[in-house]
Design an enzyme around this catalytic site. Structure first.
Site, PDB file in Angstrom:
ATOM      1  N   GLU A  45      49.076-134.326  59.114  1.00  0.00           N
ATOM      2  CA  GLU A  45      49.502-135.727  59.057  1.00  0.00           C
ATOM      3  C   GLU A  45      50.409-136.139  60.216  1.00  0.00           C
ATOM      4  O   GLU A  45      51.515-136.626  60.030  1.00  0.00           O
ATOM      5  CB  GLU A  45      50.157-136.017  57.701  1.00  0.00           C
ATOM      6  CG  GLU A  45      49.209-135.782  56.553  1.00  0.00           C
ATOM      7  CD  GLU A  45      49.846-135.943  55.184  1.00  0.00           C
ATOM      8  OE1 GLU A  45      51.015-136.347  55.107  1.00  0.00           O
ATOM      9  OE2 GLU A  45      49.160-135.660  54.182  1.00  0.00           O
ATOM     10  N   GLU A 102      41.446-131.780  50.299  1.00  0.00           N
ATOM     11  CA  GLU A 102      42.260-132.546  49.350  1.00  0.00           C
ATOM     12  C   GLU A 102      41.455-133.659  48.659  1.00  0.00           C
ATOM     13  O   GLU A 102      41.978-134.735  48.381  1.00  0.00           O
ATOM     14  CB  GLU A 102      43.496-133.112  50.050  1.00  0.00           C
ATOM     15  CG  GLU A 102      44.284-132.065  50.806  1.00  0.00           C
ATOM     16  CD  GLU A 102      45.607-132.562  51.373  1.00  0.00           C
ATOM     17  OE1 GLU A 102      46.149-133.556  50.868  1.00  0.00           O
ATOM     18  OE2 GLU A 102      46.097-131.938  52.330  1.00  0.00           O
TER      19      GLU A 102
END
Length: 378
Positions: free
Chosen positions: A166, A271
């Protein structure tokens, strides 16, 4: 992911894979039926995030689902720096060791998650004793020591690592994390360099959410191409699959799969989960707390049949997309085993009930996957 509050989509920007807890929308999985990995494992690894209870034997039902249906696992939390390296001179190996042992004992591929991430970062990592940002030299050394120690401990036991997590915002700009604020863009190539030095045989991945966004997509293509031009190893780009009933658009997600594959890297769906609950934005009315609580937790007793049916349809569409691009996708990983395990439960309010994953709270497989297995099994 987990434990994250996201920018403009406050309460549900990245939601969870879901279906109903109602008996009418789920059916027991017959023990003589093939598992998910048995049907799709020749196309890509079929993975899930596991929690401590599944690793240590407390949640035996969840562990049984993992063993039967998945051939890849990743730690939900226990390898993040605040868990595995909570103090400067202390590592906590207990749960991470259990994860690796669980994989080894059951012939399941293990992925390490994650080495460098701004969230769930050990509080000491980027500051000095007075709480001020450390120097660039100090942070470089701390990154190197942390990566060498963690990756080195599991050398030869872990297939690959989410090295940086991220790092880019939806508009394509760099996230102003402590790593970026102190080291600038160079923290990413440094992390990949250190990880490769620590285990030259391990695969290395970069991972992020909202990877369907065009500006973010373009930035990651340029970033990965630059890393590879420097001679750094990057094996795969992870597309976090946190989805909802109204995002992302299937065609934009497909464009990103194709764009990331153009770098020469594998694509990984990481995810993956899909919320069946309505997406809530900042504009939601918070004045009436009773109405707002109902809005946050609309299905406390299970999904309505029409919502469950739409969720199944949408999950089918995305899984069929993954199969279509299985020449580019090397792993598809769910973010949790069953609905009760999802990080979306109890957030952003206590008691909020989500239905985000392939297995319901009774560890029964949901209809869309039953139908896909029936369609594709030989």
């Amino acid at each position: 992911m987990t434990k994250r509050i996201l920018g403009n989509l406050v309460f549900a920007p990245l939601a969870a894979l879901t279906l109903t807890a109602c008996a009418s929308t789920s059916a027991p999985t017959a023990t003589d039926e093939p598992g998910i990995k048995d049907v799709f494992g020749d196309r890509f690894l079929v993975g899930t995030a596991v929690n401590v209870n599944q690793m240590n034997g407390t949640d035996t039902a969840g562990a049984d689902v993992v063993k039967r249906h998945f051939n890849a696992i990743v730690a939900e939390n226990c390898m993040k720096s605040e868990e595995i390296h909570p103090e400067k001179d202390r590592y906590n190996w207990t749960d991470a060791d259990r994860l690796v042992s669980f994989g080894e004992e059951n012939g399941i591929t293990v992925t390490g998650h994650c080495l460098i991430w701004h969230s769930q970062l050990a509080p000491w990592f980027a500051v000095d004793d007075a709480g001020n940002p450390v120097s660039a030299d100090t942070l470089r050394q701390r990154m190197k020591d942390h990566i060498y120690t963690v990756v080195g401990r599991y050398k030869g036991k872990i297939k690959g690592w989410d090295v940086v997590n991220e790092a880019i915002l939806e508009d394509g700009s760099y996230r102003h994390s402590p790593f970026y604020e102190i080291l600038g863009e160079e923290f990413i190539p440094l992390a990949f360099q250190y990880a490769h030095e620590a285990d030259p045989d391990a695969e290395l991945y970069i991972n992020d959410y909202a990877m369907n966004m065009p500006a973010k997509r373009d930035r990651y293509v340029a970033l990965v191409n630059d890393l590879k031009a420097r001679g750094l190893r990057v094996d795969a780009i992870g597309m976090q699959g946190h989805m909802g009933m109204d995002y992302p658009e299937l065609d934009e997600f497909e464009k990103s799969i194709e764009a990331f594959a153009s770098t020469g890297c594998d694509v990984m769906i990481t995810e993956w989960d899909m919320s069946a609950l309505p997406t809530l934005n900042r504009g939601a009315n918070v004045g009436d707390h009773v109405d707002y609580a109902k809005e946050l937790n609309p299905y406390p007793d299970g999904l309505p049949e029409d919502v469950a049916a739409e969720w199944n349809r949408r999950m089918t569409d995305f899984f069929e997309l993954f199969l279509k691009h299985s020449d580019k996708i090397s792993r598809v990983t769910l973010w949790g085993v069953s609905d009760g395990d999802s990080w979306k439960n109890d957030w952003p309010m206590k008691g909020r009930k989500e239905y985000p994953l392939i297995f319901d709270r009774n560890h029964e497989m949901k209809p869309f996957m039953q139908q896909l297995i029936e369609k594709y099994k030989s």
